[in-house]
Design an enzyme around this catalytic site. Structure first.
Site, PDB file in Angstrom:
ATOM      1  N   TYR A 137     -43.961   3.253  -5.121  1.00  0.00           N
ATOM      2  CA  TYR A 137     -42.980   2.344  -5.723  1.00  0.00           C
ATOM      3  C   TYR A 137     -42.574   1.302  -4.691  1.00  0.00           C
ATOM      4  CZ  TYR A 137     -38.518   0.713  -7.700  1.00  0.00           C
ATOM      5  OH  TYR A 137     -37.485  -0.063  -8.186  1.00  0.00           O
ATOM      6  N   ASP A 196     -44.751  -0.503   3.342  1.00  0.00           N
ATOM      7  CA  ASP A 196     -43.421  -0.544   2.728  1.00  0.00           C
ATOM      8  C   ASP A 196     -42.642   0.657   3.253  1.00  0.00           C
ATOM      9  OD1 ASP A 196     -41.142  -0.504   1.232  1.00  0.00           O
ATOM     10  OD2 ASP A 196     -42.127  -0.575  -0.731  1.00  0.00           O
ATOM     11  N   LYS A 255     -32.706   0.509   2.465  1.00  0.00           N
ATOM     12  CA  LYS A 255     -32.009   1.796   2.530  1.00  0.00           C
ATOM     13  C   LYS A 255     -31.293   2.036   3.871  1.00  0.00           C
ATOM     14  CE  LYS A 255     -34.299   3.545  -1.477  1.00  0.00           C
ATOM     15  NZ  LYS A 255     -35.624   3.189  -1.911  1.00  0.00           N
TER      16      LYS A 255
HETATM   17  C1  LIG Z   1     -36.064   1.953  -2.786  1.00  0.00           C
HETATM   18  C2  LIG Z   1     -37.378   1.341  -2.523  1.00  0.00           C
HETATM   19  C3  LIG Z   1     -37.637  -0.009  -2.782  1.00  0.00           C
HETATM   20  C4  LIG Z   1     -36.651  -0.901  -3.484  1.00  0.00           C
HETATM   21  O1  LIG Z   1     -35.484  -1.063  -2.763  1.00  0.00           O
HETATM   22  P1  LIG Z   1     -34.137  -1.518  -3.554  1.00  0.00           P
HETATM   23  O2  LIG Z   1     -33.133  -1.665  -2.455  1.00  0.00           O
HETATM   24  O3  LIG Z   1     -33.851  -0.425  -4.525  1.00  0.00           O
HETATM   25  O4  LIG Z   1     -34.456  -2.792  -4.223  1.00  0.00           O
HETATM   26  C5  LIG Z   1     -38.849  -0.530  -2.393  1.00  0.00           C
HETATM   27  N1  LIG Z   1     -39.776   0.228  -1.776  1.00  0.00           N
HETATM   28  C6  LIG Z   1     -39.571   1.525  -1.518  1.00  0.00           C
HETATM   29  C7  LIG Z   1     -40.601   2.303  -0.800  1.00  0.00           C
HETATM   30  C8  LIG Z   1     -38.369   2.129  -1.900  1.00  0.00           C
HETATM   31  O5  LIG Z   1     -38.193   3.424  -1.673  1.00  0.00           O
END
Ligand SMILES: *Cc1c(COP(=O)(O)O)cnc(C)c1O
Length: 439
Positions: free
Chosen positions: A152, A247, A275
């Site tokens: 994701y 990511d 995060k």
């Molecule tokens: C949470 C997450 C996102 C999106 O971040 P948001 O702050 O919710 O927009 C993108 N990539 C990864 C791997 C994530 O865990």
């Protein structure tokens, strides 16, 4: 009620608040997974958090393993973060002009990270990833991107795409509202499959701008990849003139201060963060070499901006949190504590012959109802196992243990989880496993 099950906790106040919220927000929430669609009952409305604990509107107390989905590696309401934020707030909330705090947080990160030379702050992980993709496309002058089924990357159009059938497929949109033509620029392949990726690069020679992966895939179970596979990604990208994006919105500052790049010692071209980086406030970031980052406006032609980017209060939270993480021994202690916790749970399940595995890396864990020794692809997860999670989730809530409300979500341990807290949680988890497997 089956023997051993406990009566449900009271959710009267939460249910009342949920009814009100449903009149304001689609589905009563501002982010879908919060709606408890995959588990029992109405969502819990949270009143406050402190350390590893949460209290809901009905006064129920929980040991929290969701930790706001990862950001709270120091636990809730950490005094250092709270004090720094409170101090900065006295001076105003936003200026739309540079502040020294942005540079302070950037220096703290760049000084302790061998894999990026420059960084740009955004206000969410989604924005960070979206901008990283734009940078990759701008720098390579290519349009197509490759992502993996089961990773994701936030909710931007190019990335809400799932695999079709076949080894190499154009993506199919996984949300309404995304033009088919956008999805066709995203190629989706399985994790842990070198042949699929080779085939994709052959089929779309000189068209691939980047490969994006969660190096620690943690949004669809915990699909740990081998270091060899991640190295293979590095090599195939280099050979084909494509950029490799890690990511690290979850893994950044989680599996080590340098994230998965540091953990596996692999140099990606662009890294995204979110995060943990904001200490609980909305911050994202992406970083790369100075040369690559020179493509970003106002230096270069790749446009990216944000009214509240680098917000001083959010920067203050990030500075306070990351300063703690940069201290020597921080990760060793947290990771050892987590490993002891997850090993004990695994030993218990194994001793009882339960088809249950705890997958773990650093302070991330995932409960999987499976016999398999490893799960490395999204396809390897049995959707039927989510019924077992659902029961476990309810029984855990009834015993004061809060997990994210979906069996595809991972859990997080924070420094605020004491050995006694983990001992309590372990006992509750043992009881719940007994209940699930007695069915
Ligand atoms: C949470 C997450 C996102 C999106 O971040 P948001 O702050 O919710 O927009 C993108 N990539 C990864 C791997 C994530 O865990």
């Amino acid at each position: 009620m089956v023997y051993g099950e406990k009566p449900d906790i009271s959710r009267e106040k939460s249910a009342e608040l949920y009814e009100k919220a449903k009149k304001c927000f689609p589905g009563g929430v501002n982010s879908p997974v919060r709606a408890f669609k995959s588990v029992y009952g109405t969502p819990l409305f949270i009143e406050k958090g402190d350390g590893c604990r949460l209290w809901d509107a009905d006064g129920n107390e929980f040991i929290d393993f969701c930790c706001s989905w990862g950001p709270l590696i120091l636990g809730h309401n950490h005094p250092k973060v709270r004090e720094k934020v409170t101090e900065e707030m006295q001076k105003g909330m936003s200026f739309g002009a540079p502040t020294a705090l942005e540079t302070e947080l950037a220096e703290l990160i760049l000084k302790n990270n061998r894999f990026i030379e420059k960084i740009r702050f955004t206000s969410s992980g989604t924005e960070a990833v979206m901008s990283a993709i734009r940078l990759a496309r701008g720098a390579t002058k290519r349009d197509k991107i490759i992502k993996f089924e089961g990773c994701y990357h936030g909710h931007s159009d190019s990335l809400l795409v799932k695999a079709g059938s076949g080894l190499v497929t154009f993506g199919e949109t996984s949300s309404a509202g995304i033009p088919k033509s956008f999805a066709e620029e995203t190629i989706v392949v399985s994790l842990n499959d070198e042949e699929a990726l080779k085939a994709a690069f052959n089929q779309f020679k000189d068209q691939i701008a980047c490969v994006i992966i969660e190096p620690v895939p943690a949004n669809n179970g915990l699909l740990l990849q081998s270091k060899a596979y991640l190295q293979f990604l590095r090599e195939i990208c280099t050979q084909n003139g494509a950029l490799l994006i890690f990511d690290e919105v979850i893994s950044g500052f989680r599996v080590s201060f340098e994230g998965a790049a540091g953990y596996y010692d692999i140099q990606p071209d662009i890294i995204t963060y979110g995060k943990i980086i904001g200490g609980g406030l909305p911050v994202g970031a992406y970083g790369a070499s100075a040369q690559l980052m020179a493509n970003i406006s106002p230096e270069g032609g790749v446009y990216q901006a944000g009214t509240l980017s680098g917000n001083p209060v959010a920067m203050a939270a990030g500075i306070a949190q990351l300063s703690e993480l940069a201290k020597s021994g921080f990760y060793k202690e947290l990771n050892t504590k987590t490993e002891e916790f997850t090993n004990a749970i695994q030993r218990y399940a194994t001793s009882k012959n339960y088809a249950f595995k705890v997958f773990q890396i650093a302070s991330i864990f995932w409960f999987a109802f499976t016999d398999a020794d490893a799960i490395q692809t999204a396809e390897a997860i049995d959707p039927a196992s989510m019924e077992q999670f659902k029961l476990m989730h309810r029984e855990l809530l009834n015993r004061g243990i809060y997990l994210g409300p979906s069996g595809y979500e991972v859990g997080f341990v924070s420094v605020a989880h004491s050995k006694i807290d983990l001992e309590k949680a372990k006992r509750a988890i043992f009881e719940c496993l007994d209940i699930v497997f007695k069915r």
